[in-house]
Design an enzyme around this catalytic site. Structure first.
Site, mmCIF file in Angstrom:
data_model
loop_
_atom_site.group_PDB
_atom_site.id
_atom_site.type_symbol
_atom_site.label_atom_id
_atom_site.label_comp_id
_atom_site.label_asym_id
_atom_site.label_seq_id
_atom_site.Cartn_x
_atom_site.Cartn_y
_atom_site.Cartn_z
ATOM 1 N N ASP A 1 -0.069 -10.279 0.360
ATOM 2 C CA ASP A 1 1.135 -9.976 0.187
ATOM 3 C C ASP A 1 2.099 -10.972 -0.452
ATOM 4 O O ASP A 1 3.087 -11.329 -0.156
ATOM 5 C CB ASP A 1 1.937 -9.435 1.555
ATOM 6 C CG ASP A 1 1.039 -8.339 2.248
ATOM 7 O OD1 ASP A 1 0.146 -7.540 1.701
ATOM 8 O OD2 ASP A 1 0.969 -8.551 3.650
ATOM 9 N N GLU B 1 4.441 1.869 -0.066
ATOM 10 C CA GLU B 1 4.949 0.424 0.470
ATOM 11 C C GLU B 1 4.978 -0.609 -0.522
ATOM 12 O O GLU B 1 4.854 -0.310 -1.736
ATOM 13 C CB GLU B 1 3.943 0.274 1.799
ATOM 14 C CG GLU B 1 2.550 -0.227 1.203
ATOM 15 C CD GLU B 1 1.710 -0.554 2.252
ATOM 16 O OE1 GLU B 1 1.929 -0.530 3.179
ATOM 17 O OE2 GLU B 1 0.604 -0.861 1.855
#
Ligand code: FUB
Length: 339
Positions: free
Chosen positions: A32, A239
């Site tokens: 991420d 997301e």
């Protein structure tokens, strides 16, 4: 999050294909990556994946991260330097478990680290921590940001100096529980023919520690101006959002989750609406795909992750490759593995 109708599905890449880039960090697992340029250097704010030996479940319980390390780079390609632990879950007074994908921002001599973590009631909230250094250590505020929920904060500062947080993720990210604006643990995704749940956006207060206004839901439209539907799994928001501005247009980019694309949609305002334009990156190895986009020394880059080092979906490694904006405003689709 990871399981569709009881079947875990991870992208696997045939041996005949080779990755277009190599892991930036090999001694710990990282994921991420939110990248920013501060003082002429790249700083990467990733998740720090660990093997907590928690069995896989359908809400990502095995992503049980506990701290953050921040990496710096002076060139691309180049070495990503680990600057040590920047924030530990034990130093966040309200945190329960699962320190997920963070982001960072800078204003008036202070660096801000935004992070999602489940509170002691197991509800994801967003926290903020501050430091005088881009690599920390960061000190968390005593409470979560008022009105915050779900996961994956991405903070974008516009050319007029206003900063916005984009956030949210469905399934394990709990966004489907906030459809009315209030928390409902039993609330499910809308029917396939209903509009998809949208990512959230909110302007931050001048001190960067609070939301300055009510949270808004982002609309992504198709080529006919119709909202994308919940059953449009190839294109709807799941997301991992990001925002960058290019030639005056706002590029909203995100993961489609269970179809594993990074997609992009373009608009004229930081709040949207955004019109879906296509795939930014084809699926990577592993289940999750999560990225950031940054301009550095007159080139654009995408930071992303895959599972090249471990082959396990919760033990990821961050990567970077160049991103190309075409003359017509489209983005060249990145194919992460080639012959
Ligand atoms: O790292 C945990 C979660 O996996 C992130 O919050 C999602 O974006 C996905 O990458």
């Amino acid at each position: 999050f990871l399981t569709v109708s009881g079947t875990t599905f991870s992208q696997t890449i045939p041996d005949s294909l080779k990755p277009i880039s190599q892991p930036l960090v090999t001694d710990i697992y990282t994921a991420d990556p939110s990248a920013h340029v501060f003082n002429g250097k790249i700083y990467i704010y990733p998740s720090h994946d660990i093997d907590a030996k928690i069995p896989e479940d359908d809400v990502g319980g095995h992503f049980a991260m506990k701290d953050y390390h921040i990496f710096s780079m002076t060139s691309i390609p180049g070495k990503a330097v680990d600057n040590g632990i920047a924030l530990d879950i034990k130093d966040i007074p309200w945190a329960g478990r699962q320190l997920w994908a963070p982001d960072a921002a800078y204003k008036n001599g202070t660096y801000f680290l935004y992070f999602p973590v489940k509170d002691k009631q197991d509800v994801f909230r967003m926290g903020v921590a501050t430091s005088k250094s881009p690599v920390g250590p960061f000190k968390a505020q005593p409470e979560p940001i008022k009105g915050s929920y779900s996961i994956d904060p991405a903070v974008f500062t516009d050319t007029d100096g206003s900063s916005y947080m984009y956030f949210g993720g469905i399934w394990g990210g709990q966004l489907q529980r906030w459809q009315t604006g209030n928390y409902n643990a039993n609330s499910k995704e809308p029917a396939a023919t209903e509009p998809a749940i949208g990512c959230r956006v909110v302007r931050l207060s001048k001190n960067m520690l609070e939301f300055a206004e009510p949270v808004k839901e982002i609309k992504i439209l198709d080529e006919n101006g119709k909202e994308l539907l919940a059953g449009d799994n190839n294109r709807r928001f799941f997301e991992g959002s990001w925002m960058h501005k290019y030639k005056g247009k706002y590029y909203f980019t995100y993961s489609t989750g269970d179809t594993h694309f990074l997609a992009y949609a373009v608009g004229d305002s930081p709040y949207g609406p955004f019109t879906y334009k296509g795939v930014l990156m084809e699926p990577v190895q592993g289940w999750t795909t999560h990225h950031s986009i940054v301009e550095f020394k007159n080139k654009w880059y995408i930071f992303y992750h895959d599972t090249q080092l471990s082959g396990k979906t919760h033990l990821r490694n961050i990567k970077v490759t160049e991103l190309t904006h075409n003359a017509d405003g489209s983005i060249k689709t990145i194919v992460p593995y080639v012959k």
